[in-house]
Motif scaffolding. Structure first.
Motif, PDB file in Angstrom:
ATOM      1  N   LEU A 130       0.655  -1.174   0.051  1.00  0.00           N
ATOM      2  CA  LEU A 130       0.063  -0.201   0.027  1.00  0.00           C
ATOM      3  C   LEU A 130       0.581   1.287  -0.182  1.00  0.00           C
ATOM      4  O   LEU A 130       1.667   1.530   0.545  1.00  0.00           O
ATOM      5  N   ASN A 131       0.458   2.177  -0.400  1.00  0.00           N
ATOM      6  CA  ASN A 131       1.213   3.486  -0.527  1.00  0.00           C
ATOM      7  C   ASN A 131       0.613   4.947  -0.066  1.00  0.00           C
ATOM      8  O   ASN A 131       0.081   5.082  -0.935  1.00  0.00           O
ATOM      9  N   PHE A 132       1.167   5.286   0.879  1.00  0.00           N
ATOM     10  CA  PHE A 132       0.971   6.900   1.030  1.00  0.00           C
ATOM     11  C   PHE A 132       1.133   7.809   0.713  1.00  0.00           C
ATOM     12  O   PHE A 132       2.984   7.640   0.839  1.00  0.00           O
ATOM     13  N   VAL A 133       1.191   9.163   0.369  1.00  0.00           N
ATOM     14  CA  VAL A 133       2.035   9.931  -0.273  1.00  0.00           C
ATOM     15  C   VAL A 133       2.171  10.646   0.513  1.00  0.00           C
ATOM     16  O   VAL A 133       1.444  11.797   1.052  1.00  0.00           O
ATOM     17  N   ILE A 134       3.926  10.949   0.559  1.00  0.00           N
ATOM     18  CA  ILE A 134       4.148  12.454   1.515  1.00  0.00           C
ATOM     19  C   ILE A 134       4.117  13.139   0.796  1.00  0.00           C
ATOM     20  O   ILE A 134       3.546  14.459   1.089  1.00  0.00           O
ATOM     21  N   ARG A 135       5.025  13.700  -0.754  1.00  0.00           N
ATOM     22  CA  ARG A 135       4.792  13.940  -1.046  1.00  0.00           C
ATOM     23  C   ARG A 135       5.178  13.994  -3.141  1.00  0.00           C
ATOM     24  O   ARG A 135       5.556  12.926  -3.044  1.00  0.00           O
ATOM     25  N   GLY A 136       4.778  14.948  -3.810  1.00  0.00           N
ATOM     26  CA  GLY A 136       4.743  14.127  -5.068  1.00  0.00           C
ATOM     27  C   GLY A 136       3.010  14.083  -5.537  1.00  0.00           C
ATOM     28  O   GLY A 136       1.942  14.292  -4.494  1.00  0.00           O
ATOM     29  N   CYS A 137       3.291  13.206  -6.538  1.00  0.00           N
ATOM     30  CA  CYS A 137       1.492  13.449  -7.322  1.00  0.00           C
ATOM     31  C   CYS A 137       1.951  11.975  -7.521  1.00  0.00           C
ATOM     32  O   CYS A 137       2.777  11.726  -8.719  1.00  0.00           O
ATOM     33  N   LEU A 138       0.965  10.573  -7.899  1.00  0.00           N
ATOM     34  CA  LEU A 138       1.160   9.474  -8.718  1.00  0.00           C
ATOM     35  C   LEU A 138      -0.339   9.328  -9.504  1.00  0.00           C
ATOM     36  O   LEU A 138      -0.943  10.226  -8.992  1.00  0.00           O
ATOM     37  N   HIS A 143      -6.560   5.491 -18.590  1.00  0.00           N
ATOM     38  CA  HIS A 143      -7.203   5.556 -18.600  1.00  0.00           C
ATOM     39  C   HIS A 143      -7.151   6.171 -16.614  1.00  0.00           C
ATOM     40  O   HIS A 143      -6.872   5.319 -16.350  1.00  0.00           O
ATOM     41  N   ILE A 144      -6.694   7.462 -16.659  1.00  0.00           N
ATOM     42  CA  ILE A 144      -6.161   7.256 -14.993  1.00  0.00           C
ATOM     43  C   ILE A 144      -7.651   7.376 -14.210  1.00  0.00           C
ATOM     44  O   ILE A 144      -8.522   8.285 -14.470  1.00  0.00           O
ATOM     45  N   ILE A 145      -7.347   6.735 -13.432  1.00  0.00           N
ATOM     46  CA  ILE A 145      -8.567   6.278 -12.478  1.00  0.00           C
ATOM     47  C   ILE A 145      -8.624   7.349 -10.895  1.00  0.00           C
ATOM     48  O   ILE A 145      -9.611   7.258 -10.578  1.00  0.00           O
ATOM     49  N   GLN A 146      -7.289   7.276 -11.011  1.00  0.00           N
ATOM     50  CA  GLN A 146      -6.440   8.418  -9.791  1.00  0.00           C
ATOM     51  C   GLN A 146      -5.870   8.710  -9.675  1.00  0.00           C
ATOM     52  O   GLN A 146      -4.490   8.255  -9.997  1.00  0.00           O
ATOM     53  N   PHE A 147      -5.534  10.198  -8.956  1.00  0.00           N
ATOM     54  CA  PHE A 147      -3.978  10.477  -8.869  1.00  0.00           C
ATOM     55  C   PHE A 147      -4.593  10.867  -7.297  1.00  0.00           C
ATOM     56  O   PHE A 147      -5.401  10.481  -6.273  1.00  0.00           O
ATOM     57  N   GLY A 148      -2.874  10.867  -7.205  1.00  0.00           N
ATOM     58  CA  GLY A 148      -2.999  10.896  -5.666  1.00  0.00           C
ATOM     59  C   GLY A 148      -1.372  11.087  -4.562  1.00  0.00           C
ATOM     60  O   GLY A 148      -0.467  11.500  -5.138  1.00  0.00           O
ATOM     61  N   SER A 149      -2.072  12.723  -4.270  1.00  0.00           N
ATOM     62  CA  SER A 149      -1.045  13.716  -3.670  1.00  0.00           C
ATOM     63  C   SER A 149      -1.007  13.305  -2.903  1.00  0.00           C
ATOM     64  O   SER A 149      -1.139  13.121  -2.563  1.00  0.00           O
TER      65      SER A 149
END
Lengths: 201, 201
Positions: A56-64, A76-82
């Motif tokens: 599992l990934n939790f974003v500290i900084r940046g964007c996935l 097709h992008i499902i979700q961004f994670g910033s």
DNA sequence: ATCTAGATCAAGGGTATTTCTTGATGTAGT
DNA sequence: ACTACATCAAGAAATACCCTTGATCTAGAT
């Protein structure tokens, strides 16, 4: 990596969890033990289709971004994670089946990761995490359902406006190409929507 | 990936090995079985500090760098790996300990990789590979020692000249920043060396 | 003391890469 | 035939990356 640096990366996750349910110091220690910080560079894959998603990934900084590539090669992008967002292929993670989704980095991105076995052992050692991750999953579920509903019932323009309201920050931070791919339209069409937009407000 | 494409990628490795010790066709097949081609894009990590290095990398085309980041955040390049070069953290690979080195791509780069267990099974199935990899390691050892010697005994200017003679091709292919980091000086100082250079040949 | 080899900081310019926009044309569904 | 979108091509604009240069600083050798 130096211990103080690791602590700095963990802080956002502590406050994230504390915002849901206050944690004891043992529970915080458990987090420190199980989560690992990791830097991904722009364009780098965090997870690739064909692999089983094992963390599992939790974003500290940046964007996935999490996305699927269809037979025609369109993404097709499902979700961004910033910052302070989770971005996971839960389907693959829990079923341990091969994933059809990709996750990669739109910016240089620092994430905290837990592996499957470590997560399970967190549940065993501190059942509070059962509740925390239940809440997380509920929230994700609700968000996805909302997005589904939107997609089947709104025009591209409406979806774009909703995006602007919901993620105002991402709207100036990400390239329009990525936003278009999230909205399910071409970059050209988004560009036209935007120029109409600015002509008649 | 298509079989004929994989073969095209394997060809440079075959000739590399054949240049050291001629291979039988069974041995070539063994290589085809154990090595996997993989494309890395510019700036992507092949290997990150904190991980155990689990595979050896042979560069088919493109260029990688292996480096360490010190406490101040400065990066020190240990080695470049361009076409037909190996670039590995042997320390971590053999000890299975956590590595303090990074490997990333300076250009889009195609590599052939073998994992640890596959390498071992190659040794078992064809002892000639023991000899081949012994020779490889000797060569690497000698190269590193040479570089060490140079570093402790030469001025930046001498090192730069040596670099130009030894890697003439890399000298126009790589950014000066990377060359400076390899030489252990600042990009600014390298720039000055070069401009003096061109004034008095 | 001062000379040398090199660092640091700041600013400017150049170039390559990425991203955005626009025009022209096409298409599926109402 | 009108609406909501796609596709293709070509420039323009915006960034990011890289190199150079000037000014100032420092540690060690002489």
């Amino acid at each position: 990596m130096r211990k103080d640096l690791i602590d700095a990366y963990l802080a956002p996750l502590y406050s994230y969890f504390n915002g849901l349910i206050p944690l004891s110091s043992q529970e915080q220690e458990l987090i420190a033990e199980k989560f690992r910080p990791r830097l991904y560079r722009k364009r780098q894959y965090i997870h690739q289709e064909g692999d089983v998603c094992t963390q599992l990934n939790f974003v500290i900084r940046g964007c996935l971004r999490m996305y699927k590539v269809d037979e025609k090669g369109n993404t097709h992008i499902i979700q961004f994670g910033s910052e302070n967002k989770w971005i996971n292929d839960l389907g693959s993670f829990h079923s341990k089946r091969i994933s059809e989704l990709n996750i990669d980095a739109l910016e240089d991105t620092m994430v905290l990761q837990v592996g499957y076995d470590d997560l399970i052992s967190m549940y065993v050692q501190a059942p509070k995490f059962d509740r925390i991750f239940r809440v997380l999953t509920e929230n994700s579920y609700i968000a996805v359902q909302k997005r589904l509903l939107q997609n089947i019932s709104s025009t591209a323009e409406q979806r774009y406006h909703y995006f602007l309201e919901t993620y105002p920050e991402l709207s100036y931070r990400l390239p329009q190409t990525q936003i278009a791919s999230f909205l399910g339209i071409t970059p050209e069409f988004l560009s036209r929507l935007r120029s109409q937009q600015s002509k008649k407000p």
